[in-house]
Design a protein around this motif. Sequence first.
Motif, mmCIF file in Angstrom:
data_model
loop_
_atom_site.group_PDB
_atom_site.id
_atom_site.type_symbol
_atom_site.label_atom_id
_atom_site.label_comp_id
_atom_site.label_asym_id
_atom_site.label_seq_id
_atom_site.Cartn_x
_atom_site.Cartn_y
_atom_site.Cartn_z
ATOM 1 N N ARG A 406 0.853 -1.184 0.000
ATOM 2 C CA ARG A 406 0.000 0.000 0.000
ATOM 3 C C ARG A 406 0.895 1.243 0.000
ATOM 4 O O ARG A 406 1.875 1.302 0.724
ATOM 5 C CB ARG A 406 -0.895 0.018 1.235
ATOM 6 N N PRO A 407 0.548 2.283 -0.774
ATOM 7 C CA PRO A 407 1.340 3.509 -0.768
ATOM 8 C C PRO A 407 1.002 4.403 0.417
ATOM 9 O O PRO A 407 -0.034 4.234 1.066
ATOM 10 C CB PRO A 407 0.921 4.192 -2.074
ATOM 11 N N MET A 408 1.889 5.356 0.695
ATOM 12 C CA MET A 408 1.561 6.406 1.639
ATOM 13 C C MET A 408 0.348 7.171 1.116
ATOM 14 O O MET A 408 0.283 7.536 -0.045
ATOM 15 C CB MET A 408 2.751 7.358 1.809
ATOM 16 N N HIS A 409 -0.636 7.378 2.008
ATOM 17 C CA HIS A 409 -1.869 8.066 1.647
ATOM 18 C C HIS A 409 -1.951 9.420 2.329
ATOM 19 O O HIS A 409 -1.536 9.569 3.482
ATOM 20 C CB HIS A 409 -3.088 7.244 2.106
ATOM 21 N N THR A 410 -2.550 10.370 1.626
ATOM 22 C CA THR A 410 -2.770 11.682 2.228
ATOM 23 C C THR A 410 -4.081 11.761 3.001
ATOM 24 O O THR A 410 -4.240 12.628 3.859
ATOM 25 C CB THR A 410 -2.781 12.772 1.141
ATOM 26 N N ILE A 411 -5.067 10.913 2.695
ATOM 27 C CA ILE A 411 -6.395 11.070 3.297
ATOM 28 C C ILE A 411 -6.406 10.573 4.735
ATOM 29 O O ILE A 411 -5.921 9.497 5.045
ATOM 30 C CB ILE A 411 -7.492 10.384 2.458
ATOM 31 N N ILE A 412 -6.972 11.388 5.640
ATOM 32 C CA ILE A 412 -6.961 11.053 7.061
ATOM 33 C C ILE A 412 -8.281 11.461 7.717
ATOM 34 O O ILE A 412 -8.660 12.620 7.701
ATOM 35 C CB ILE A 412 -5.771 11.712 7.796
ATOM 36 N N PRO A 413 -8.997 10.522 8.323
ATOM 37 C CA PRO A 413 -10.121 10.879 9.177
ATOM 38 C C PRO A 413 -9.611 11.169 10.587
ATOM 39 O O PRO A 413 -8.595 10.604 11.020
ATOM 40 C CB PRO A 413 -10.982 9.617 9.168
ATOM 41 N N GLY A 414 -10.276 12.052 11.309
ATOM 42 C CA GLY A 414 -9.837 12.381 12.656
ATOM 43 C C GLY A 414 -10.958 12.292 13.672
ATOM 44 O O GLY A 414 -12.141 12.324 13.316
ATOM 45 N N MET A 415 -10.570 12.173 14.948
ATOM 46 C CA MET A 415 -11.496 12.338 16.072
ATOM 47 C C MET A 415 -10.749 13.052 17.191
ATOM 48 O O MET A 415 -9.568 12.781 17.431
ATOM 49 C CB MET A 415 -12.022 10.998 16.587
ATOM 50 N N LEU A 416 -11.446 13.959 17.856
ATOM 51 C CA LEU A 416 -10.877 14.703 18.968
ATOM 52 C C LEU A 416 -11.709 14.443 20.211
ATOM 53 O O LEU A 416 -12.920 14.639 20.204
ATOM 54 C CB LEU A 416 -10.872 16.203 18.646
ATOM 55 N N ARG A 417 -11.044 13.990 21.271
ATOM 56 C CA ARG A 417 -11.732 13.751 22.545
ATOM 57 C C ARG A 417 -11.256 14.785 23.548
ATOM 58 O O ARG A 417 -10.074 14.844 23.889
ATOM 59 C CB ARG A 417 -11.463 12.334 23.051
ATOM 60 N N ASP A 418 -12.181 15.628 24.004
ATOM 61 C CA ASP A 418 -11.837 16.698 24.939
ATOM 62 C C ASP A 418 -11.786 16.188 26.370
ATOM 63 O O ASP A 418 -12.397 15.157 26.703
ATOM 64 C CB ASP A 418 -12.870 17.825 24.856
ATOM 65 N N ASP A 419 -11.127 16.964 27.225
ATOM 66 C CA ASP A 419 -11.042 16.567 28.631
ATOM 67 C C ASP A 419 -12.380 16.708 29.352
ATOM 68 O O ASP A 419 -12.550 16.187 30.455
ATOM 69 C CB ASP A 419 -9.955 17.363 29.357
ATOM 70 N N ASP A 420 -13.361 17.392 28.729
ATOM 71 C CA ASP A 420 -14.691 17.490 29.332
ATOM 72 C C ASP A 420 -15.605 16.342 28.902
ATOM 73 O O ASP A 420 -16.787 16.318 29.242
ATOM 74 C CB ASP A 420 -15.334 18.830 29.007
ATOM 75 N N GLY A 421 -15.060 15.385 28.139
ATOM 76 C CA GLY A 421 -15.836 14.234 27.709
ATOM 77 C C GLY A 421 -16.435 14.365 26.332
ATOM 78 O O GLY A 421 -16.983 13.390 25.798
ATOM 79 N N ALA A 422 -16.370 15.546 25.725
ATOM 80 C CA ALA A 422 -16.919 15.720 24.380
ATOM 81 C C ALA A 422 -16.076 14.947 23.366
ATOM 82 O O ALA A 422 -14.861 14.818 23.509
ATOM 83 C CB ALA A 422 -16.951 17.199 24.015
ATOM 84 N N LEU A 423 -16.745 14.433 22.336
ATOM 85 C CA LEU A 423 -16.066 13.727 21.248
ATOM 86 C C LEU A 423 -16.427 14.409 19.937
ATOM 87 O O LEU A 423 -17.595 14.742 19.709
ATOM 88 C CB LEU A 423 -16.489 12.262 21.210
ATOM 89 N N MET A 424 -15.438 14.581 19.058
ATOM 90 C CA MET A 424 -15.678 15.267 17.795
ATOM 91 C C MET A 424 -15.059 14.499 16.644
ATOM 92 O O MET A 424 -13.846 14.540 16.441
ATOM 93 C CB MET A 424 -15.087 16.684 17.837
ATOM 94 N N PRO A 425 -15.857 13.754 15.867
ATOM 95 C CA PRO A 425 -15.355 13.245 14.597
ATOM 96 C C PRO A 425 -15.248 14.402 13.608
ATOM 97 O O PRO A 425 -16.168 15.218 13.488
ATOM 98 C CB PRO A 425 -16.418 12.231 14.163
ATOM 99 N N PHE A 426 -14.120 14.485 12.890
ATOM 100 C CA PHE A 426 -13.935 15.601 11.967
ATOM 101 C C PHE A 426 -12.939 15.207 10.883
ATOM 102 O O PHE A 426 -12.173 14.253 11.021
ATOM 103 C CB PHE A 426 -13.446 16.859 12.699
ATOM 104 N N GLY A 427 -12.955 15.974 9.822
ATOM 105 C CA GLY A 427 -11.995 15.773 8.750
ATOM 106 C C GLY A 427 -11.795 17.067 7.996
ATOM 107 O O GLY A 427 -12.696 17.910 7.932
ATOM 108 N N VAL A 428 -10.592 17.226 7.456
ATOM 109 C CA VAL A 428 -10.255 18.399 6.656
ATOM 110 C C VAL A 428 -9.718 17.902 5.321
ATOM 111 O O VAL A 428 -8.648 17.301 5.270
ATOM 112 C CB VAL A 428 -9.216 19.295 7.351
ATOM 113 N N MET A 429 -10.486 18.105 4.265
ATOM 114 C CA MET A 429 -10.045 17.696 2.934
ATOM 115 C C MET A 429 -8.945 18.632 2.444
ATOM 116 O O MET A 429 -8.753 19.708 2.984
ATOM 117 C CB MET A 429 -11.232 17.721 1.973
#
Length: 525
Positions: A406-429
């Motif tokens: 498999r080649p190195m890929h640029t596409i990346i999905p993200g998730m951010l988990r805050d210290d207050d318990g919030a969760l944020m799925p996000f992505g930047v094309m």
Amino acid sequence: MRDFHMPGRSEILAANGVCATSHPLAAQAAVDILKQGGNAMDAAIAGAVLLGICEPQMTGIGGDCFVLYTDPSSGEIKALNGSGRAPAAASAAALRAAGETAVPVYSAHAVTVPGAVDAFCHLSETVGRIGLDRILAPAIHYAEEGVPVAPRVAFDWGNEAAKLQGAARDAYLIDGRVPKAGEIFRAPGQAEVLRRIARDGRDAFYTGEVAEDICATLNALGGVHQTADFAATRCLETTPVSGPYNGAELFEHPPNGQGATAILMLKILSHFDIAGMDPFGAQRAHVEAEAAKLAYDARNRFIADPDRTARLDHMLAPETAERLAGLIDMTRAMDAPAAVSEAVHKDTIYITVVDRDRMAVSLIYSIYHGFGSGIASNKFGILLQNRGAGFTLEEGHPNELTGGNRPMHTIIPGMLRDDDGALMPFGVMGGAYQPNGHARAVSNLRDFGMDLQAALDAPRSFSDAGTMKIERGYSEAVRQQLADMGHKMTIPDAPIGGAQAIRIRPDGVLEGASDPRKDGCALGY
């Protein structure tokens, strides 16, 4: 809170489910799946496959995907690698012997076996609820009936159409020309393929007539693809990588995706008082550009096929970030490290969905360059990715083109988990920009306390291949200050990337945000 006197949009708020993505029809289809009893995975796949019809220059079933998702019962974040491999007979040595110094971007040699369909089928069976026939119904409908071409899609189509060749010109042009905004685009060949997948699963794509059509098309153009390469394609369940930043934890997909680059970049930035800087000033843009140069250089050295990425721990070690941060001069731009392996591009789609049970899905899906390789299969018109351009021909490099890798890929999905318990799925094309975009979005939220929509709206800059691309949202004074530091400046024709996010607040309410740089929206119910 934003100034309601000024242009802009608010986050959408919902209690039951939300989808955020780059085209309204896909967002609506995903929410409809949730209302029908599907879960977030069903909805994300439905929306993603439809995006291949709504935004064919960005993605399609001839491409790859990566997915992060949560188990709502445990909260565990899981990862799935839906990227395909080079055909078994592919060889960097053969291309070097032919005089090539890089994989030819718009050739059969750049086409890796599509992995997304296998991933979608696997996730539908193991995580989804309602089955492929219902999941794929919206995409089949719109592929047959057609979709009006959206304004941003028409803009991109015009910029990228020259890359279309052979059967792709018949499938993706209307009477030999680029469609205008509002014209109806149809993809009857894809509708037929999707009907077969809905009925017979992954084998309808990876064996038989569809795989034979793709291989015959590529072989006629010098490709070494065999039907056995398609039959052997399997997605890979894996474990996310993560790193802390200012009271939150950023989760990324592991290699062969470049997500670790965003984690390293934030670790470098943590050695500076980013929160004390003007969020849209020269100082922040400068230090971010310098951190990106260093993090991307590490990416180019280390990230490759999962079996060949040997120094990920070193890349993410705190002492590595500390040493790299020490190289940054706050008054002067450094020369950009030489790119080792990446052919720059900007085209992909991202979709995120959260459902009633708070399963969160972060899914990114791409054919790499605009219209991928420019090659479509002769019979069904499946546009084929050129992910093989992500390989290097450098002998002995971890990311060297090798059969079955498999080649190195640029596409990346993200998730951010805050210290207050919030969760944020996000992505930047935005291709190469994506790790920088993840770092910028996280910093906007954590360092400057921006609302979710404001964090995506905010102006962007990106130091890429020796040039700092800077959006018109920055003032002329800031551009001059950056030029005085030694940055070579340019304002790109198109905006930098596009982003989508959903935040699961500690009180359980869902916030959705969608980047105005695209045609899309966040919708909930």
